[in-house]
Scaffold this motif. Structure first.
Motif, PDB file in Angstrom:
ATOM      1  N   LEU A 164      39.879  44.042  33.073  1.00 34.39           N
ATOM      2  CA  LEU A 164      40.485  42.955  32.314  1.00 34.39           C
ATOM      3  C   LEU A 164      40.088  43.075  30.848  1.00 34.39           C
ATOM      4  N   PRO A 165      40.802  42.403  29.945  1.00 37.67           N
ATOM      5  CA  PRO A 165      40.490  42.505  28.515  1.00 37.67           C
ATOM      6  C   PRO A 165      39.055  42.084  28.217  1.00 37.67           C
ATOM      7  N   PRO A 166      38.478  42.596  27.137  1.00 35.88           N
ATOM      8  CA  PRO A 166      37.064  42.329  26.835  1.00 35.88           C
ATOM      9  C   PRO A 166      36.727  40.852  26.673  1.00 35.88           C
ATOM     10  N   HIS A 167      37.691  40.036  26.247  1.00 33.32           N
ATOM     11  CA  HIS A 167      37.391  38.634  25.961  1.00 33.32           C
ATOM     12  C   HIS A 167      37.952  37.686  27.028  1.00 33.32           C
ATOM     13  N   TYR A 168      38.230  38.229  28.201  1.00 33.47           N
ATOM     14  CA  TYR A 168      38.810  37.406  29.270  1.00 33.47           C
ATOM     15  C   TYR A 168      37.893  36.240  29.620  1.00 33.47           C
ATOM     16  N   ASN A 169      36.600  36.499  29.800  1.00 34.14           N
ATOM     17  CA  ASN A 169      35.669  35.421  30.140  1.00 34.14           C
ATOM     18  C   ASN A 169      35.566  34.410  29.002  1.00 34.14           C
ATOM     19  N   LEU A 178      51.544  39.210  44.142  1.00 37.10           N
ATOM     20  CA  LEU A 178      51.374  37.758  44.212  1.00 37.10           C
ATOM     21  C   LEU A 178      50.112  37.278  43.490  1.00 37.10           C
ATOM     22  N   ASP A 179      49.099  38.115  43.438  1.00 42.26           N
ATOM     23  CA  ASP A 179      47.789  37.624  43.017  1.00 42.26           C
ATOM     24  C   ASP A 179      47.623  37.630  41.503  1.00 42.26           C
ATOM     25  N   GLU A 180      46.567  36.959  41.068  1.00 45.72           N
ATOM     26  CA  GLU A 180      46.200  36.846  39.663  1.00 45.72           C
ATOM     27  C   GLU A 180      44.687  37.028  39.552  1.00 45.72           C
ATOM     28  N   PRO A 181      44.201  37.418  38.383  1.00 45.56           N
ATOM     29  CA  PRO A 181      42.753  37.461  38.196  1.00 45.56           C
ATOM     30  C   PRO A 181      42.158  36.058  38.263  1.00 45.56           C
ATOM     31  N   GLY A 182      40.917  35.991  38.616  1.00 43.16           N
ATOM     32  CA  GLY A 182      40.230  34.698  38.673  1.00 43.16           C
ATOM     33  C   GLY A 182      38.761  34.905  39.002  1.00 43.16           C
ATOM     34  N   TYR A 183      38.180  33.878  39.615  1.00 48.59           N
ATOM     35  CA  TYR A 183      36.746  33.899  39.909  1.00 48.59           C
ATOM     36  C   TYR A 183      36.510  33.331  41.306  1.00 48.59           C
ATOM     37  N   VAL A 184      35.362  33.659  41.888  1.00 47.82           N
ATOM     38  CA  VAL A 184      34.908  33.002  43.114  1.00 47.82           C
ATOM     39  C   VAL A 184      33.467  32.551  42.905  1.00 47.82           C
ATOM     40  N   VAL A 185      33.113  31.461  43.572  1.00 49.48           N
ATOM     41  CA  VAL A 185      31.743  30.956  43.488  1.00 49.48           C
ATOM     42  C   VAL A 185      30.815  31.945  44.175  1.00 49.48           C
TER      43      VAL A 185
END
Length: 733
Positions: free
Chosen positions: A109-114, A83-90
């Motif tokens: 994750l891929p090198p240029h994800y950010n 269900l989940d996906e990559p992302g960020y948290v504060v």
């Protein structure tokens, strides 16, 4: 030509585009994909699935895993989708209101994800589950030349999220706190006739298939026990999967999820990547994580592909997989980007394998051919619109340089009924007010925006693009796009090279580098059948985001803010001002001030060269933690700016002071400073005009995530009106 404005609804959204046969599965894929579910924060998506399966008595555990079981006895079969996906948290809130983040997962994750999230619109979830728009800070292309140490856009330490807040207290007051999850804004689109594109579609196709399988199983009795599980935290150590395996002890396991780049040794990293299956070639059986033989699956129709194991490394021992295990997937183009794509035919092929395995019939995920998205007409207002409404209307009009009919007509429609502008040979919209005697003062803002033009269509359907304007390639490559055809808008994705997700790839620093477009066509004929032709313009889809503190974000604030200020000033001045005034909405500024150059030449030939030109354009601001404060320090929300020095002009200091004095007399907040770029007024200098450039501060220039403050638009419109009434071109001479 009737004025038309964007009413860009995802091509999956209209019922006309979805037949009765496939309305449910297509709608399911869109609903699941458009729901944000960062690892560890899948609650909303888990609830959706639990409600969808309510008739079958699903179980949802405290991790958010959802399980539904059919039948009993042996064999015990388990089908799993993440269900989940990559992302960020504060992870920290700065005193100035910017958010710092930690990525989930932190590795893998891929090198240029950010980097590919820089200057992009995001969605942040509050403590109460509400979602708010936010923008990731991005470097402004006008401010990077000359900097010896430009921040690395891939470095998480240079990742800042902007809610529009100006303090930590404001952030907390709106419910955003440490641990609030952040993910890319998205809307699943149909590209061409059968490709799906959007953030996280590669993480949700498995769940969509298993929902259909569960509903099919509910109408019959399978042999043995079949458990269908929707698992959480797959990206962060396969924690949900590990728990489900511990509970169910299956004899056979089917895992339906994306393939990942195989882990490579140091020596292998310099070798070419093995080719990945292409969308449209069928379902995939991965070679890592699957049984040596798939005969038990009857998977003769499956192609084989390399992948990293689907069980990701976590703490503690890895879960034990049954001897009969298969990782099934579909080919994904541009994986883990905002434009990642899958083919509906591949999804159907995978559904056939699953259906045969379970002994059920699976529905099709192929959508009905979507029509081009239409533009919505607007009517002329009876009274002066509010500044925010003006700006929203103008920014939602599309107008790549040289194709500026829509924003020009937008300006015409928003002017008072008594205003009768003309369009000159260069496409500039020109409105003269007042007498024709006395010093002429020109106010000018440009209508064009950054984008692309289709240069060629290859035999395989690949679109070759010419850039129109300057920008940052990582802001656009691999992201959703819109082709503006004669019949309406078609969804597309700006292409990426095959090695984009390797450490060897780096985004070109020159926006003029060759770019391609994927429109979902396999041939030039298929592209033509979509109504796409050489010469069509291409932009990104635009949404008007309202942030905190009257701040807004959308592509093309440069220079629709200037256009809006001029429209507002015309309303405020009235039909018969006492002075000789000309308002010009110019074309092709992004290509080298071309509309302004043409107007300046024409004015010189007719003897109407203005004494003063007020060029209204962006003040590219360093009001961002990524930028150097050495210059361009215009602060959002503190008023308009005198763009005293840029790359094309130096405003006489006496004129800067006169603008300041007029602003102060009218209690209009004013700033002044030095920035990069050029302005339209520079085209008039050789003919004797004085260029007094006016601006407003803008963050993240030439990006999908431009940010400005509406209070600065209020100040800009007010000073234009005041200068039109009081400016003295001889003062200080």
């Amino acid at each position: 030509m009737r004025l038309r404005f964007l009413s860009f609804v995802c091509l999956l959204g209209g019922t006309a585009a979805i037949s009765a046969q496939n309305a449910v599965p297509v709608g399911t894929l869109k609903s699941l994909t458009d729901t944000v579910a960062v690892s560890g924060y899948e609650t909303e998506l888990s609830r959706q699935i639990e409600q969808r399966l309510a008739a079958f008595r699903p179980q949802r555990d405290n991790m958010g895993n959802v399980l539904v079981t059919f039948g009993s006895g042996a064999p015990r079969r388990l089908l799993v989708a993440p269900l989940d996906e990559p992302g960020y948290v504060v992870s920290h809130i700065e005193d100035d209101g910017y958010l710092r983040v930690t990525r989930l997962p932190q590795t893998g994750l891929p090198p240029h994800y950010n980097e590919m999230h820089n200057a992009q619109p995001m969605v942040i979830t509050t403590r109460k589950g509400e979602q708010r728009p936010a923008i990731v800070a991005g470097l402004s292309i006008h401010l990077t030349p000359g900097r010896a140490s430009v921040p690395d856009p891939d470095d998480i330490d240079n990742f800042y999220v902007d809610l529009g807040a100006s303090s930590r207290t404001e952030v907390l007051a709106r419910g955003v706190d440490l641990l609030s999850p952040i993910a890319a804004e998205r809307s699943l689109a149909v590209v061409g006739t059968h490709l799906y594109s959007g953030t996280a579609v590669g993480d949700r196709f498995g769940a969509s298939l298993l929902l259909a399988a569960a509903e099919a199983l509910g109408h019959g009795a399978p042999s043995g026990t079949v458990t269908i599980a929707f698992v959480t935290q797959q990206w962060t150590g396969s924690r949900g999967l590990a728990r489900v395996l511990q509970q169910t002890h299956p004899d056979e396991l089917l895992y339906l999820g994306r393939t990942l780049r195989p882990v490579r040794t140091a020596a292998e990293r310099n070798e070419p990547l093995p080719p990945s299956p292409k969308p449209g070639t069928g379902a995939v059986l991965t070679l890592s994580g699957s049984s040596r033989s798939a005969d038990w699956l009857n998977g003769a129709s499956l192609q084989q592909a390399q992948s990293a194991p689907f069980v990701t490394r976590g703490y503690g021992p890895a879960p034990t997989l049954p001897e009969k295990t298969a990782h099934l997937s579909v080919p994904i183009l541009y994986p883990l980007t905002a434009g990642e794509m899958i083919d509906a035919h591949d999804l159907d092929a995978l559904g056939t394998v699953v259906g045969k395995y379970l002994g059920v019939s699976m529905p099709t995920f192929v959508p009905a051919p979507p029509p081009p998205a239409a533009y919505a007409a607007i009517s002329r207002p009876n009274a002066a619109p509010a500044n925010d409404a003006l700006l929203k209307t103008l920014t939602l009009a599309y107008g790549v340089s040289e194709v500026e009919t829509m924003p020009r007509e937008a300006v015409e429609k928003l002017l008072p009924a008594w205003a009768h502008p003309i369009t000159d040979a260069a496409g500039n919209l020109v409105l003269h007010l007042g007498p024709t005697t006395g010093p002429n003062t020109v106010f000018m803002a440009h209508t064009d925006e950054l984008g692309f033009r289709i240069r060629a269509i290859d035999a395989d359907g690949t679109i070759q693009l010419d850039n129109k304007g300057g920008g940052t390639t990582s802001f656009y490559w691999g992201h959703p796009a819109v082709v503006h055809t004669s019949a309406g808008m078609r969804s597309a994705v700006v292409g990426l090279p095959q090695n984009f997700d390797t450490a060897q790839f780096h985004f070109p620093t020159d926006f003029r580098s060759p770019a391609t477009l994927n429109v979902g066509a396999g041939s030039a004929e298929e592209a033509a059948a979509l109504g796409i032709k050489v010469g069509d313009s291409v932009t990104i889809p635009k949404t008007f985001h309202t942030l905190l503190n009257r701040r807004v974000s959308i592509r093309s604030l440069d220079d629709r803010v200037g256009c809006a200020a001029l429209v507002r000033a015309v309303w405020d001045l009235g039909e018969k001002p006492a002075r000789n005034l000309t308002f010009v909405w110019s074309t092709r500024e992004e290509l080298g001030l071309l509309g302004a150059v043409a107007y300046a030449e024409s004015s010189a030939k007719t003897g109407t060269t203005p004494a003063t030109v007020f060029a209204i354009d962006t003040f590219v601001s360093s009001d961002s933690p990524l930028e150097s404060k050495r210059y361009a320090d215009g602060v959002l929300g503190q008023g308009f700016l005198v763009r005293a020095i840029d790359n094309s002009n130096i405003v006489p200091w006496a004129d800067v002071q006169q603008v300041q004095a007029i602003a102060t007399a009218h209690h209009i907040p004013v700033q002044y400073g030095v920035t990069g770029g050029g302005n339209d007024g520079a085209a008039f200098q050789r003919y004797g005009s004085t260029d007094v450039a006016l601006s407003w501060p803008l963050r993240n220039s030439h990006s999908p995530g431009e940010v400005m403050d509406l209070r600065d638009l209020d100040a800009l419109a007010s000073i234009v009106t005041a200068l039109a009434r009081e400016w003295n071109p001889a003062s200080g001479r």
